[in-house]
Design a protein around this motif. Structure first.
Motif, PDB file in Angstrom:
ATOM      1  N   PHE A  52      30.634  67.175  22.260  1.00  0.00           N
ATOM      2  CA  PHE A  52      30.702  66.650  20.911  1.00  0.00           C
ATOM      3  C   PHE A  52      30.323  65.179  20.907  1.00  0.00           C
ATOM      4  CE2 PHE A  52      33.865  69.901  18.939  1.00  0.00           C
ATOM      5  CZ  PHE A  52      32.918  70.881  19.126  1.00  0.00           C
ATOM      6  N   LYS A  53      29.702  64.738  19.807  1.00  0.00           N
ATOM      7  CA  LYS A  53      29.177  63.369  19.776  1.00  0.00           C
ATOM      8  C   LYS A  53      29.805  62.519  18.684  1.00  0.00           C
ATOM      9  CE  LYS A  53      26.167  63.390  23.115  1.00  0.00           C
ATOM     10  NZ  LYS A  53      27.226  63.679  24.087  1.00  0.00           N
ATOM     11  N   ASN A  54      30.396  63.161  17.671  1.00  0.00           N
ATOM     12  CA  ASN A  54      30.916  62.424  16.527  1.00  0.00           C
ATOM     13  C   ASN A  54      31.910  61.343  16.961  1.00  0.00           C
ATOM     14  OD1 ASN A  54      32.550  61.715  14.198  1.00  0.00           O
ATOM     15  ND2 ASN A  54      31.465  63.382  13.165  1.00  0.00           N
ATOM     16  N   GLY A  55      31.721  60.133  16.496  1.00  0.00           N
ATOM     17  CA  GLY A  55      32.541  59.008  16.905  1.00  0.00           C
ATOM     18  C   GLY A  55      34.007  59.149  16.559  1.00  0.00           C
ATOM     19  N   ASN A  56      34.326  59.990  15.556  1.00  0.00           N
ATOM     20  CA  ASN A  56      35.724  60.197  15.207  1.00  0.00           C
ATOM     21  C   ASN A  56      36.440  61.062  16.239  1.00  0.00           C
ATOM     22  OD1 ASN A  56      35.678  58.757  12.805  1.00  0.00           O
ATOM     23  ND2 ASN A  56      34.780  60.520  11.718  1.00  0.00           N
ATOM     24  N   SER A  58      33.624  55.503  26.462  1.00  0.00           N
ATOM     25  CA  SER A  58      32.791  56.363  27.297  1.00  0.00           C
ATOM     26  C   SER A  58      31.872  57.252  26.467  1.00  0.00           C
ATOM     27  CB  SER A  58      33.684  57.231  28.179  1.00  0.00           C
ATOM     28  OG  SER A  58      34.451  58.062  27.349  1.00  0.00           O
ATOM     29  N   GLU A  59      32.213  57.432  25.208  1.00  0.00           N
ATOM     30  CA  GLU A  59      31.449  58.285  24.305  1.00  0.00           C
ATOM     31  C   GLU A  59      31.352  59.730  24.786  1.00  0.00           C
ATOM     32  OE1 GLU A  59      27.795  56.438  23.262  1.00  0.00           O
ATOM     33  OE2 GLU A  59      28.792  54.994  21.932  1.00  0.00           O
ATOM     34  N   GLN A  60      32.304  60.143  25.561  1.00  0.00           N
ATOM     35  CA  GLN A  60      32.411  61.578  25.863  1.00  0.00           C
ATOM     36  C   GLN A  60      33.867  61.955  26.085  1.00  0.00           C
ATOM     37  OE1 GLN A  60      30.421  62.586  29.454  1.00  0.00           O
ATOM     38  NE2 GLN A  60      31.621  61.208  30.702  1.00  0.00           N
ATOM     39  N   GLY A  61      34.170  63.222  25.925  1.00  0.00           N
ATOM     40  CA  GLY A  61      35.555  63.685  26.030  1.00  0.00           C
ATOM     41  C   GLY A  61      36.305  63.400  24.743  1.00  0.00           C
ATOM     42  N   MET A  62      37.094  64.384  24.336  1.00  0.00           N
ATOM     43  CA  MET A  62      37.779  64.252  23.046  1.00  0.00           C
ATOM     44  C   MET A  62      38.990  63.334  23.169  1.00  0.00           C
ATOM     45  SD  MET A  62      36.086  66.598  21.320  1.00  0.00           S
ATOM     46  CE  MET A  62      36.759  67.908  20.368  1.00  0.00           C
TER      47      MET A  62
END
Lengths: 532, 353
Positions: free
Chosen positions: B151-155, B161-165
């Protein structure tokens, strides 16, 4: 000699279970070294009598019994099973009480091991003595030799053929010191014919050593081969004690069935015409794999409009027939209903084709005990015929009003005693539960109704009502009915023809007014003499 | 008269009388302790409707014969996946967002429920033990998946890191609180008074009604019969295993809808270990409501969810007041919440199996 010396004398035994007399002044005498057959239909009181002899707890917790038990002429009190053992009475069980992982020797000696003192046992007592395996093996060998069984004493029980297990049980009993009397409870029921013959020979060998045997069996031919004398019980009453040499198979059969002329149902005007070529249900080479009630190949034609009875002793397969037709147990062969062959493998196919079934296992299979009468009565019709449903497109919702009205009709019609359609079925009496089952079957508007043990466990008043209603349905609505029952009286008072099933096969089809002896012979499986 | 009282008493049952008394007792002592009783009641009501659908998921499971479904975590992760997907796709209309999340959750939950039902059919007799472990292990499994999802959405993802929820995801830009706010009103002061989330309550009751209708449909009745007496059901020409699968699937799908309703009311999605004990809480609630291992009704759900959540809501501030030391009140909280579960389990009448 006028006075015969009896090893066992049970005199005037009466027993009541909560107000229900199951034994009425029954007597049983056995001489030393004699094989004495104890005979009677299911429920005649044989097991209760043996429970008394062994002092089983069930007897003493339900208020004891009346009468005298004498062993070797002395009055004794047997109030616990181990007490019976001390008096030299042993039993060979129908289900084998053996430990599969133990060797033959260990099984013969279990509970009575021979031990010798060790260093530890001097300090800590007898429970730490070591086993005298050599001596135990010797005893086991002797016991096995006594009954002529050629088997190594060190093999494990697991994997032995069933017949051998029976023999090891016997060896265990005769290994007990001072054994005087052995009870065999239907020992041949689970054995193949050759093994059964072998067992009978062993019984003779044991008897020749002076040990008395009580032989409980349904098989008349076995009694004629080995027994010296016999006692017949019927409905908890003593019927006769005979020497085998003075009697015949026919006479025994007649004594067992008895002349029960009680008419359970009042005569109804009969305007039916039954034709041999108008067949409702036809079974061809029908096998059912129902544990304990195996059906091993039956051909039957049930005529349109008749009440057809299926009788026989418990475990002989009569109950398997309806269960196989309904698809509840795996079956082979064909069943054809009004010319259309049923898909026996497909669950519910018989129901869809118009056969309704009232099961013998009322509380287990017959009812949703936690649900209302209404639910119980309408359930099949809802599921199979989509009756009592309001249809809104693909959604099918329960039509409460229609179901309630129908239930009220059924309650009135069958006289179900309840507080209303919402009463929980589990709270009803046995007779009323049976009526609910019957109401459910009738709600399906069946072409053929099968009732299995319709009167089991219900009181005499309800019994009469249920049976009369069946006759009424048959005479007035022309409904074809198959009735499976262990109670011959019942079958004989309302059926047009009665098929007797023995050992999973059809022994004979009899008219209800056929002589008692013929019924007795057919039930006992004496095919050679009895069959047409 | 006496008989009537006895009947009513039997219908309600001793456990419910004790627990209701305990709840009232807590409310009463909250007044002298200086707590705002209106606020507490409002909280109880909100949490009742918020948790209600998760508790409702127990009904089809119990009725079809698999017993109390500790494995609703399976449906919960399905619902969470639906919700995160709805955010990832950036559906900004809250109603559409919730609809999309629910649809995905229910479908996925139903599908997982079918497989789960197959498995339970192979393990008849020990369903409750199995479902407990399935519940735990699916959460552990998803802990890995949450980290790995592309997933990529910033929320949703960790900002650096911009990865992992993330652990907790705000639903502010999505469907957060939309049901709570619908037709809501306050009694008394809006800040301290009794807040009534009308939309949420109506939604919960509507779902209850739908499940009630389902239980009275042809399939629903066959399913209940399969749970009560498999032999009877078989003799009526019904495939018992199939009914158990349907019940399990419906239960799991309801759990998916339940977690979405829960999250919208809370305003946040909680991933990772947060739903670990939700199965237990739902089980406890339905048991307190009067269900047994073998029978559960909608009324048990409505009553049980209220009592369980009500006690938790009221007991915590009360415990905090009585024992102000932070640690002790936390311990007390655990004792109360688990104590209720234990009490409810010990009071169930064994099912009719």
């Amino acid at each position: 000699m006028l006075e015969t010396r009896y090893l066992l004398n049970m005199d005037n035994i009466s027993k009541e279970y909560y107000g229900n007399k199951v034994l009425k002044n029954v007597s049983l005498q056995v001489k030393p070294g004699e094989i004495h057959a104890l005979m009677g239909e299911n429920g005649a009181g044989k097991s209760t009598l043996m429970n008394i002899l062994f002092g089983m707890p069930v007897i003493h917790t339900s208020g004891g019994f009346e009468g005298i038990v004498e062993i070797d002429g002395e009055k004794v009190v047997i109030d616990a099973p181990h007490n019976a053992m001390n008096f030299g009475i042993g039993m060979v069980h129908q289900e084998f009480m053996l430990i599969p992982g133990f060797t033959v020797t260990e099984n013969i000696k279990v509970g009575r091991e021979i031990s010798k003192p060790t260093f530890l046992s001097h300090i800590f007592g007898k429970s730490l003595e070591s086993l005298d395996i050599e001596q135990m093996k010797k005893d086991a060998k002797k016991a096995l030799a006594d009954i002529g069984l050629n088997i190594e004493e060190y093999v494990k029980i697991a994997g032995l053929p069933i017949g051998y297990m029976q023999f090891i049980e016997i060896a265990r009993e005769i290994d007990k010191t001072g054994i005087k009397l052995l009870v065999f409870d239907e020992p041949t029921a689970v054995l193949a014919e050759s093994e059964a013959n072998r067992l009978l020979e062993i019984m003779k060998i044991i008897a020749s050593k002076g040990i008395a045997i009580i032989f409980i069996t349904h098989r008349l031919d076995e009694v004629m081969t080995v027994a010296d004398s016999l006692t017949v019980l019927r409905d908890g009453e003593f019927v006769a004690r005979k020497d085998v040499k003075d009697t015949s198979v026919e006479e025994i059969a007649e004594l067992m069935i008895g002349r029960k002329v009680v008419k359970l149902v009042d005569d109804v005007e009969d305007k039916r015409i039954l034709k041999d070529d108008d067949i409702a249900l036809s079974l061809k080479d029908f096998h059912v794999n129902m544990p304990g009630e195996m059906v091993k190949g039956i051909d039957l034609n049930i005529r349109n409009g008749e009440i057809f009875g299926i009788g026989g002793l418990a475990g002989q397969g009569k109950v398997g027939i309806p269960n196989g037709i309904m698809g509840l147990y795996e079956s082979e062969g064909t069943a054809t209903l009004y010319g259309k062959e049923l898909e026996l493998k497909e669950l519910g196919n018989a129901l869809e084709n118009g056969i309704s079934f009232v099961s013998e296992d009322r509380r287990g299979v017959g009812l949703l005990l936690g649900e209302s009468i209404e639910q119980n009565i309408t359930f099949n019709a809802i599921q199979i015929k989509e009756d009592f449903l309001i249809k809104l497109g693909p959604i099918k919702l329960y039509d409460k009003k229609k179901a309630k009205n129908h239930t009220l009709d059924m309650i009135k019609l069958l006289d179900i005693r309840c507080t209303g359609p919402r009463q929980i079925a589990g709270n009803l009496s046995g007779g009323n539960q049976q009526k609910v089952c019957l109401a459910r079957a009738l709600t399906m508007n069946p072409k053929l109704l099968i009732v299995s043990e319709p009167t089991r466990g219900i009181d005499i008043g309800a019994k009469k009502l249920v049976l009369e209603y069946l006759v009424k349905l048959n005479r007035e609505e022309g409904l074809t009915i198959i009735m499976v029952s262990s109670e011959l009286v019942e079958l004989r008072s309302l059926c047009d023809r009665i098929a007797i099933v023995s050992d999973g096969k059809l022994a004979k089809i009899l008219n209800p007014d056929a002589p008692d002896a013929e019924f007795g012979l057919a039930m006992a499986g004496a095919k050679k003499e009895g069959a047409n | 008269m006496r008989e009537k009282i006895g009947n009513i008493y039997n219908n309600i049952g001793l456990p419910r009388i004790i627990i209701t008394s305990f709840f009232i007792f807590l409310l009463v002592i909250s007044v002298p302790l200086g707590l705002n009783i209106l606020n507490l009641l409002g909280d109880s009501i909100r949490r009742w409707a918020m948790y209600g659908i998760l508790v409702l998921a127990m009904v089809p499971a119990v009725q079809c014969g698999i017993g109390l479904n500790f494995g609703i975590s399976l449906g919960i992760v399905a619902g969470l996946l639906g919700a995160t997907l709805s955010i990832e796709l950036g559906i900004s209309n809250p109603w559409l967002g919730m609809l999309f999340a629910s649809a995905v959750g229910i479908l996925l939950g139903g599908l997982l429920g079918v497989f789960y039902g197959f498995m339970l059919n192979k393990l008849k007799g020990s369903e409750m033990t199995v479902s407990t472990y399935v519940g735990f292990s699916v959460i552990a499994f998803m802990n890995m998946i949450w980290l790995a999802l592309p997933f990529k959405n910033g929320n949703l993802v960790w900002p650096i890191s911009e990865q992992g929820m993330r652990n907790t995801i705000s639903l502010e830009g999505s469907f957060g609180l939309i049901l709570n706010k619908l037709w809501s009103f306050s009694i008394g002061n809006p800040a301290t008074g009794l807040f009534v989330p009308t939309g949420l309550i109506l939604f919960f009751l509507a779902v209850c009604f739908i499940v009630y209708l389902f239980m009275r449909s042809k399939v629903g009745m066959a399913m209940s019969a399969a749970g009560e007496n498999p032999e009877f059901t078989r003799a009526s020409g019904i495939n018992v295993d199939k009914m158990r699968i349907i019940g399990t699937a419906v239960s799991t799908a309801l759990a998916a809808l339940g977690i979405i309703t829960y999250a919208q009311s809370y305003g946040f999605l909680q991933l990772y270990n947060a739903p670990l004990m939700m199965g237990f809480h739902s089980v406890a609630a339905v048991l307190i409501g009067g269900a047994s291992v073998g029978r559960a009704k909608i009324s048990h759900v409505i009553l049980g969810a209220f009592l369980f959540q009500g006690i938790l809501t009221v007991a915590l501030p009360v415990a905090n007041k009585i024992l102000p030391e932070g640690n002790l009140s936390d311990v007390l909280r655990l004792i109360i919440s688990n104590g209720i579960i234990l009490y409810a389990l010990s009071k169930t009448k064994g099912g009719n199996k």
